[in-house]
Scaffold this motif. Structure first.
Motif, PDB file in Angstrom:
ATOM      1  N   VAL A 129       0.872  -1.170   0.000  1.00 22.12           N
ATOM      2  CA  VAL A 129       0.000   0.000   0.000  1.00 22.12           C
ATOM      3  C   VAL A 129       0.911   1.223   0.000  1.00 22.12           C
ATOM      4  CG1 VAL A 129      -1.727   1.311   1.287  1.00 22.12           C
ATOM      5  CG2 VAL A 129      -1.837  -1.190   1.243  1.00 22.12           C
ATOM      6  N   HIS A 130       0.729   2.103  -0.960  1.00 15.01           N
ATOM      7  CA  HIS A 130       1.550   3.318  -1.078  1.00 15.01           C
ATOM      8  C   HIS A 130       0.804   4.476  -0.426  1.00 15.01           C
ATOM      9  CE1 HIS A 130       4.543   5.936  -3.019  1.00 15.01           C
ATOM     10  NE2 HIS A 130       3.551   6.793  -3.050  1.00 15.01           N
ATOM     11  N   ASP A 131       1.347   4.999   0.657  1.00 15.94           N
ATOM     12  CA  ASP A 131       0.715   6.090   1.402  1.00 15.94           C
ATOM     13  C   ASP A 131       1.778   7.135   1.696  1.00 15.94           C
ATOM     14  OD1 ASP A 131      -1.297   7.441   2.861  1.00 15.94           O
ATOM     15  OD2 ASP A 131      -0.624   6.523   4.724  1.00 15.94           O
ATOM     16  N   GLU A 132       1.698   8.292   1.051  1.00 15.13           N
ATOM     17  CA  GLU A 132       2.694   9.344   1.254  1.00 15.13           C
ATOM     18  C   GLU A 132       2.289  10.236   2.412  1.00 15.13           C
ATOM     19  OE1 GLU A 132       3.916  11.466  -2.220  1.00 15.13           O
ATOM     20  OE2 GLU A 132       3.878   9.656  -3.446  1.00 15.13           O
ATOM     21  N   ARG A 133       3.286  10.591   3.208  1.00 16.85           N
ATOM     22  CA  ARG A 133       3.062  11.471   4.365  1.00 16.85           C
ATOM     23  C   ARG A 133       4.187  12.487   4.437  1.00 16.85           C
ATOM     24  NH1 ARG A 133      -0.805   9.262   8.374  1.00 16.85           N
ATOM     25  NH2 ARG A 133      -1.780   7.622   7.166  1.00 16.85           N
ATOM     26  N   SER A 134       3.895  13.590   5.061  1.00 13.28           N
ATOM     27  CA  SER A 134       4.929  14.593   5.308  1.00 13.28           C
ATOM     28  C   SER A 134       4.717  15.160   6.706  1.00 13.28           C
ATOM     29  CB  SER A 134       4.869  15.709   4.262  1.00 13.28           C
ATOM     30  OG  SER A 134       3.625  16.365   4.308  1.00 13.28           O
ATOM     31  N   LEU A 135       5.754  15.753   7.228  1.00 14.72           N
ATOM     32  CA  LEU A 135       5.696  16.326   8.577  1.00 14.72           C
ATOM     33  C   LEU A 135       6.027  17.808   8.513  1.00 14.72           C
ATOM     34  CD1 LEU A 135       7.617  13.614  10.630  1.00 14.72           C
ATOM     35  CD2 LEU A 135       5.158  14.029  10.612  1.00 14.72           C
ATOM     36  N   ALA A 136       5.237  18.618   9.178  1.00 10.46           N
ATOM     37  CA  ALA A 136       5.567  20.031   9.359  1.00 10.46           C
ATOM     38  C   ALA A 136       6.483  20.116  10.573  1.00 10.46           C
ATOM     39  CB  ALA A 136       4.303  20.847   9.576  1.00 10.46           C
ATOM     40  N   LEU A 137       7.683  20.599  10.368  1.00  7.06           N
ATOM     41  CA  LEU A 137       8.651  20.683  11.466  1.00  7.06           C
ATOM     42  C   LEU A 137       8.448  21.965  12.263  1.00  7.06           C
ATOM     43  CD1 LEU A 137      11.875  19.487   9.603  1.00  7.06           C
ATOM     44  CD2 LEU A 137      10.242  18.127  10.934  1.00  7.06           C
ATOM     45  N   PRO A 138       8.529  21.875  13.581  1.00  4.59           N
ATOM     46  CA  PRO A 138       8.424  23.085  14.396  1.00  4.59           C
ATOM     47  C   PRO A 138       9.556  24.057  14.054  1.00  4.59           C
ATOM     48  CG  PRO A 138       8.384  21.104  15.779  1.00  4.59           C
ATOM     49  CD  PRO A 138       8.711  20.677  14.384  1.00  4.59           C
ATOM     50  N   ALA A 139       9.266  25.329  14.049  1.00  2.86           N
ATOM     51  CA  ALA A 139      10.267  26.346  13.702  1.00  2.86           C
ATOM     52  C   ALA A 139      11.466  26.317  14.644  1.00  2.86           C
ATOM     53  CB  ALA A 139       9.626  27.732  13.712  1.00  2.86           C
ATOM     54  N   ASN A 140      11.263  25.897  15.884  1.00  5.36           N
ATOM     55  CA  ASN A 140      12.346  25.900  16.872  1.00  5.36           C
ATOM     56  C   ASN A 140      13.041  24.540  17.000  1.00  5.36           C
ATOM     57  OD1 ASN A 140      10.243  24.527  18.053  1.00  5.36           O
ATOM     58  ND2 ASN A 140      10.391  25.566  20.037  1.00  5.36           N
ATOM     59  N   LEU A 141      12.814  23.635  16.045  1.00  4.25           N
ATOM     60  CA  LEU A 141      13.447  22.312  16.102  1.00  4.25           C
ATOM     61  C   LEU A 141      14.948  22.457  15.856  1.00  4.25           C
ATOM     62  CD1 LEU A 141      12.620  19.260  16.318  1.00  4.25           C
ATOM     63  CD2 LEU A 141      12.829  19.215  13.842  1.00  4.25           C
ATOM     64  N   PRO A 142      15.786  22.052  16.808  1.00  6.63           N
ATOM     65  CA  PRO A 142      17.230  22.204  16.614  1.00  6.63           C
ATOM     66  C   PRO A 142      17.771  21.207  15.593  1.00  6.63           C
ATOM     67  CG  PRO A 142      16.778  21.181  18.749  1.00  6.63           C
ATOM     68  CD  PRO A 142      15.457  21.521  18.123  1.00  6.63           C
ATOM     69  N   PRO A 143      18.858  21.569  14.916  1.00  9.97           N
ATOM     70  CA  PRO A 143      19.484  20.630  13.983  1.00  9.97           C
ATOM     71  C   PRO A 143      19.916  19.368  14.730  1.00  9.97           C
ATOM     72  CG  PRO A 143      20.468  22.818  13.806  1.00  9.97           C
ATOM     73  CD  PRO A 143      19.567  22.835  14.994  1.00  9.97           C
ATOM     74  N   GLY A 144      19.952  18.262  14.031  1.00 12.16           N
ATOM     75  CA  GLY A 144      20.397  17.017  14.646  1.00 12.16           C
ATOM     76  C   GLY A 144      19.819  15.808  13.951  1.00 12.16           C
ATOM     77  N   ARG A 145      20.031  14.650  14.559  1.00  9.79           N
ATOM     78  CA  ARG A 145      19.532  13.392  14.018  1.00  9.79           C
ATOM     79  C   ARG A 145      18.260  13.010  14.764  1.00  9.79           C
ATOM     80  NH1 ARG A 145      22.398  11.394  10.377  1.00  9.79           N
ATOM     81  NH2 ARG A 145      21.602   9.268  10.471  1.00  9.79           N
ATOM     82  N   TYR A 146      17.266  12.588  13.993  1.00  5.60           N
ATOM     83  CA  TYR A 146      15.967  12.237  14.546  1.00  5.60           C
ATOM     84  C   TYR A 146      15.529  10.886  13.992  1.00  5.60           C
ATOM     85  CZ  TYR A 146      15.800  17.072  16.052  1.00  5.60           C
ATOM     86  OH  TYR A 146      16.080  18.276  16.653  1.00  5.60           O
ATOM     87  N   THR A 147      14.622  10.232  14.693  1.00  2.00           N
ATOM     88  CA  THR A 147      14.100   8.933  14.287  1.00  2.00           C
ATOM     89  C   THR A 147      12.674   9.091  13.783  1.00  2.00           C
ATOM     90  OG1 THR A 147      15.472   7.842  15.963  1.00  2.00           O
ATOM     91  CG2 THR A 147      13.623   6.578  15.092  1.00  2.00           C
ATOM     92  N   LEU A 148      12.359   8.390  12.685  1.00  2.00           N
ATOM     93  CA  LEU A 148      10.995   8.349  12.160  1.00  2.00           C
ATOM     94  C   LEU A 148      10.359   7.023  12.545  1.00  2.00           C
ATOM     95  CD1 LEU A 148      11.399   9.789   8.560  1.00  2.00           C
ATOM     96  CD2 LEU A 148      10.008  10.737  10.406  1.00  2.00           C
ATOM     97  N   LEU A 149       9.160   7.085  13.131  1.00  3.56           N
ATOM     98  CA  LEU A 149       8.423   5.901  13.570  1.00  3.56           C
ATOM     99  C   LEU A 149       7.075   5.847  12.869  1.00  3.56           C
ATOM    100  CD1 LEU A 149       9.001   6.291  17.413  1.00  3.56           C
ATOM    101  CD2 LEU A 149      10.270   4.825  15.858  1.00  3.56           C
ATOM    102  N   LEU A 150       6.629   4.646  12.531  1.00 10.27           N
ATOM    103  CA  LEU A 150       5.327   4.435  11.897  1.00 10.27           C
ATOM    104  C   LEU A 150       4.539   3.436  12.715  1.00 10.27           C
ATOM    105  CD1 LEU A 150       3.613   4.906   9.243  1.00 10.27           C
ATOM    106  CD2 LEU A 150       4.571   2.736   8.493  1.00 10.27           C
ATOM    107  N   GLY A 151       3.252   3.684  12.877  1.00  7.17           N
ATOM    108  CA  GLY A 151       2.412   2.756  13.613  1.00  7.17           C
ATOM    109  C   GLY A 151       0.978   2.811  13.129  1.00  7.17           C
ATOM    110  N   VAL A 152       0.194   1.826  13.570  1.00 11.35           N
ATOM    111  CA  VAL A 152      -1.210   1.716  13.176  1.00 11.35           C
ATOM    112  C   VAL A 152      -2.049   1.479  14.426  1.00 11.35           C
ATOM    113  CG1 VAL A 152      -2.868   0.404  11.781  1.00 11.35           C
ATOM    114  CG2 VAL A 152      -0.522   0.716  10.958  1.00 11.35           C
ATOM    115  N   TYR A 153      -3.187   2.148  14.484  1.00  8.20           N
ATOM    116  CA  TYR A 153      -4.107   1.942  15.603  1.00  8.20           C
ATOM    117  C   TYR A 153      -5.541   1.963  15.079  1.00  8.20           C
ATOM    118  CZ  TYR A 153      -4.193   7.094  15.487  1.00  8.20           C
ATOM    119  OH  TYR A 153      -4.297   8.400  15.096  1.00  8.20           O
ATOM    120  N   PRO A 154      -6.480   1.402  15.831  1.00  9.64           N
ATOM    121  CA  PRO A 154      -7.882   1.427  15.404  1.00  9.64           C
ATOM    122  C   PRO A 154      -8.400   2.862  15.327  1.00  9.64           C
ATOM    123  CG  PRO A 154      -7.580  -0.113  17.224  1.00  9.64           C
ATOM    124  CD  PRO A 154      -6.302   0.670  17.090  1.00  9.64           C
TER     125      PRO A 154
END
Length: 98
Positions: A40-65
């Motif tokens: 299943v192809h589902d595209e998503r994007s994230l709006a980043l907070p303006a005050n998010l500091p530079p660095g390495r971050y983890t992306l997580l995906l999950g499903v719930y009812p």
């Protein structure tokens, strides 16, 4: 489904996109119609907070009812891929610059 961006993945996400797969588009967006090993192809994007500091971050995906995003209601991850808490699939890390 949810897509979460985190640095400390035990804390609330720093950015997130929680919505129905394919925005609920019928029939592909109905998880009850999904078949095992059928992609299943589902595209998503994230709006980043303006005050998010530079660095390495983890992306997580999950499903719930629908209507029940509680951690206890999430579907378990059944994969050899890394997962957090058994219910959040680790998609990978991203580097965010200035």
């Amino acid at each position: 489904m949810f897509l979460h961006l985190c640095r400390d993945c035990d804390a609330p996400p720093l950015a997130q996109d929680d919505r129905r797969p394919l925005d609920g588009y019928f029939p592909a967006g109905q998880t009850t119609d999904w078949k095992v090993k059928d992609p299943v192809h589902d595209e998503r994007s994230l709006a980043l907070p303006a005050n998010l500091p530079p660095g390495r971050y983890t992306l997580l995906l999950g499903v719930y009812p629908a209507g029940d995003p509680a951690e206890s209601a999430r579907l378990p991850v059944q994969s050899d891929a890394p997962a957090r808490g058994g219910t959040r699939l680790v998609l990978g890390e991203v580097a965010i610059g200035q």
